[in-house]
Design an enzyme around this catalytic site. Structure first.
Site, PDB file in Angstrom:
ATOM      1  N   LYS A  13       4.049   1.383  -0.290  1.00  0.00           N
ATOM      2  CA  LYS A  13       2.686   1.225   0.265  1.00  0.00           C
ATOM      3  C   LYS A  13       2.017  -0.036  -0.282  1.00  0.00           C
ATOM      4  O   LYS A  13       1.480  -0.839   0.477  1.00  0.00           O
ATOM      5  CB  LYS A  13       1.814   2.466  -0.046  1.00  0.00           C
ATOM      6  CG  LYS A  13       2.358   3.746   0.562  1.00  0.00           C
ATOM      7  CD  LYS A  13       1.461   4.924   0.291  1.00  0.00           C
ATOM      8  CE  LYS A  13       1.341   5.296  -1.191  1.00  0.00           C
ATOM      9  NZ  LYS A  13       2.614   5.706  -1.827  1.00  0.00           N
ATOM     10  N   ARG A 128      10.582  -0.176 -10.811  1.00  0.00           N
ATOM     11  CA  ARG A 128       9.347  -0.931 -10.507  1.00  0.00           C
ATOM     12  C   ARG A 128       8.781  -1.592 -11.766  1.00  0.00           C
ATOM     13  O   ARG A 128       8.737  -1.002 -12.832  1.00  0.00           O
ATOM     14  CB  ARG A 128       8.298   0.025  -9.931  1.00  0.00           C
ATOM     15  CG  ARG A 128       6.941  -0.633  -9.786  1.00  0.00           C
ATOM     16  CD  ARG A 128       6.030   0.088  -8.844  1.00  0.00           C
ATOM     17  NE  ARG A 128       5.671   1.423  -9.279  1.00  0.00           N
ATOM     18  CZ  ARG A 128       4.946   2.271  -8.529  1.00  0.00           C
ATOM     19  NH1 ARG A 128       4.553   1.920  -7.325  1.00  0.00           N
ATOM     20  NH2 ARG A 128       4.650   3.449  -8.989  1.00  0.00           N
TER      21      ARG A 128
HETATM   22  P1  ADP Z   1       3.970   2.649  -3.593  1.00  0.00           P
HETATM   23  O1  ADP Z   1       2.752   1.763  -3.557  1.00  0.00           O
HETATM   24  O2  ADP Z   1       4.197   3.364  -2.290  1.00  0.00           O
HETATM   25  O3  ADP Z   1       4.012   3.568  -4.768  1.00  0.00           O
HETATM   26  P2  ADP Z   1       5.359   0.145  -4.252  1.00  0.00           P
HETATM   27  O4  ADP Z   1       4.911  -0.788  -3.163  1.00  0.00           O
HETATM   28  O5  ADP Z   1       4.775  -0.021  -5.600  1.00  0.00           O
HETATM   29  O6  ADP Z   1       5.234   1.691  -3.745  1.00  0.00           O
HETATM   30  O7  ADP Z   1       6.967   0.008  -4.303  1.00  0.00           O
HETATM   31  C1  ADP Z   1       7.734   0.735  -5.278  1.00  0.00           C
HETATM   32  C2  ADP Z   1       8.896  -0.125  -5.765  1.00  0.00           C
HETATM   33  O8  ADP Z   1       9.823  -0.317  -4.687  1.00  0.00           O
HETATM   34  C3  ADP Z   1       8.488  -1.524  -6.241  1.00  0.00           C
HETATM   35  O9  ADP Z   1       9.276  -1.860  -7.374  1.00  0.00           O
HETATM   36  C4  ADP Z   1       8.836  -2.436  -5.049  1.00  0.00           C
HETATM   37  O10 ADP Z   1       9.204  -3.738  -5.488  1.00  0.00           O
HETATM   38  C5  ADP Z   1      10.029  -1.711  -4.436  1.00  0.00           C
HETATM   39  N1  ADP Z   1      10.100  -1.841  -2.977  1.00  0.00           N
HETATM   40  C6  ADP Z   1       9.070  -1.828  -2.093  1.00  0.00           C
HETATM   41  N2  ADP Z   1       9.508  -1.969  -0.839  1.00  0.00           N
HETATM   42  C7  ADP Z   1      10.879  -2.051  -0.915  1.00  0.00           C
HETATM   43  C8  ADP Z   1      11.948  -2.211   0.033  1.00  0.00           C
HETATM   44  N3  ADP Z   1      11.693  -2.294   1.344  1.00  0.00           N
HETATM   45  N4  ADP Z   1      13.210  -2.228  -0.430  1.00  0.00           N
HETATM   46  C9  ADP Z   1      13.462  -2.138  -1.760  1.00  0.00           C
HETATM   47  N5  ADP Z   1      12.516  -1.999  -2.711  1.00  0.00           N
HETATM   48  C10 ADP Z   1      11.241  -1.964  -2.303  1.00  0.00           C
HETATM   49  P1  AMP Z   2      -0.673   5.154  -7.140  1.00  0.00           P
HETATM   50  O1  AMP Z   2      -0.889   3.805  -7.729  1.00  0.00           O
HETATM   51  O2  AMP Z   2      -1.144   5.249  -5.709  1.00  0.00           O
HETATM   52  O3  AMP Z   2       0.751   5.644  -7.327  1.00  0.00           O
HETATM   53  O4  AMP Z   2      -1.629   6.156  -7.951  1.00  0.00           O
HETATM   54  C1  AMP Z   2      -1.461   6.336  -9.348  1.00  0.00           C
HETATM   55  C2  AMP Z   2      -2.226   7.569  -9.802  1.00  0.00           C
HETATM   56  O5  AMP Z   2      -3.642   7.402  -9.556  1.00  0.00           O
HETATM   57  C3  AMP Z   2      -1.865   8.878  -9.066  1.00  0.00           C
HETATM   58  O6  AMP Z   2      -0.707   9.496  -9.595  1.00  0.00           O
HETATM   59  C4  AMP Z   2      -3.151   9.694  -9.329  1.00  0.00           C
HETATM   60  O7  AMP Z   2      -3.189  10.197 -10.648  1.00  0.00           O
HETATM   61  C5  AMP Z   2      -4.241   8.639  -9.187  1.00  0.00           C
HETATM   62  N1  AMP Z   2      -4.703   8.539  -7.775  1.00  0.00           N
HETATM   63  C6  AMP Z   2      -4.564   7.480  -6.949  1.00  0.00           C
HETATM   64  N2  AMP Z   2      -5.114   7.740  -5.757  1.00  0.00           N
HETATM   65  C7  AMP Z   2      -5.620   9.002  -5.827  1.00  0.00           C
HETATM   66  C8  AMP Z   2      -6.279   9.864  -4.903  1.00  0.00           C
HETATM   67  N3  AMP Z   2      -6.561   9.480  -3.648  1.00  0.00           N
HETATM   68  N4  AMP Z   2      -6.640  11.101  -5.342  1.00  0.00           N
HETATM   69  C9  AMP Z   2      -6.398  11.498  -6.592  1.00  0.00           C
HETATM   70  N5  AMP Z   2      -5.737  10.757  -7.500  1.00  0.00           N
HETATM   71  C10 AMP Z   2      -5.350   9.515  -7.129  1.00  0.00           C
END
Ligand code: ADP
Ligand code: AMP
Length: 218
Positions: A13, A128
């Site tokens: 995301k 990550r």
């Molecule tokens: P989220 O915001 O949904 O938690 P992130 O954008 O932080 O996910 O992505 C999680 C990990 O996966 C990061 O280390 C990122 O570099 C990697 N990543 C994101 N998109 C891809 C992809 N299409 N293929 C491989 N790795 C990816």
């Molecule tokens: P994220 O960076 O989206 O993976 O969020 C990291 C952490 O922030 C989550 O595991 C939650 O503890 C908190 N968090 C982020 N967004 C929300 C939400 N909409 N509601 C509640 N907790 C959240």
């Protein structure tokens, strides 16, 4: 456009949000990033959120909703936004719906689901790395920076998030299944949900996302 990105932790995301928001010239609003900023800076909000984040639990709705309400009230969000990480449960989605109607007489344009299976999510989260300075995310295998531990974009130090430990990853996936997954039915009922395959190279996922969003661009 008012867009929500939804998908399990590690679906990509944040990675996609930065490209989509920049293509569409709308602010990216990541609740996780806002919470982490507040934890790092020892604010009152950070103090309230920290223990929940460390465990991989959701921060209580009243704290989260108040924060999002404030952020959506800022000037740059008046014409549109891309929400990344909010809503995370049906009550938050209900509150967002009411807020949009009350404040802007508006609804969400579209909810984009990033579809990735659990094994891939675990691989992505365990590798990550996040930049301390600009918050850009990298991956040790899939998207490594040129110099280990240093952000290519800004030269900042990369770190592994505390909640990206194996045990907390498993717990966050459970929290997603129990609390966030029901959002998909909620938004399907509202006729705003579209899903894309979020596997494959980052640029391919961005192309799929932009193609899926194109019909909603005014
Ligand atoms: P989220 O915001 O949904 O938690 P992130 O954008 O932080 O996910 O992505 C999680 C990990 O996966 C990061 O280390 C990122 O570099 C990697 N990543 C994101 N998109 C891809 C992809 N299409 N293929 C491989 N790795 C990816
Ligand atoms: P994220 O960076 O989206 O993976 O969020 C990291 C952490 O922030 C989550 O595991 C939650 O503890 C908190 N968090 C982020 N967004 C929300 C939400 N909409 N509601 C509640 N907790 C959240």
């Amino acid at each position: 456009m008012r867009i929500v990105l939804v998908g399990p932790p590690g679906a990509g995301k944040g990675t996609q949000a930065q490209f989509i928001a920049s293509h569409l010239a709308i602010p990216r609003i990541s609740t996780g990033d806002i919470f982490r900023y507040n934890v790092t800076n020892h604010t009152e909000l950070g103090r309230k959120a920290r223990e929940f984040m460390e465990r991989g639990d959701l921060v209580p709705d009243e704290v989260t909703v108040a924060m999002v309400r404030d952020r959506l009230g800022e000037d740059d969000a008046q014409e549109g936004f891309l929400l990344d990480g909010f809503p995370r449960n049906v009550p938050q989605a209900e509150t967002l719906k009411k807020l949009l109607l009350q404040e802007w007489d508006a609804r969400l344009s579209v909810v984009l689901e990033l579809v990735v299976d659990e094994d891939e999510v675990v691989r992505r989260l365990s590798g990550r790395r996040t930049c301390r300075r600009c918050e850009r995310v990298w991956h040790v295998l899939y998207d490594p920076p040129a110099r280990t531990g240093i952000c290519d974009d800004c030269g900042g130090e990369l770190f592994q998030r505390d909640d990206d430990s194996e045990e907390t990853i498993r717990h966050r996936i459970e929290v997603y299944a129990e609390q966030t997954f029901p959002l998909l039915a909620f938004y399907a009922d509202e006729n705003v949900l579209i899903g894309i395959d979020a596997t494959g190279p980052v640029e391919e996922v961005t192309s799929r996302a932009m193609a899926a969003l194109r019909p909603f661009v005014r």
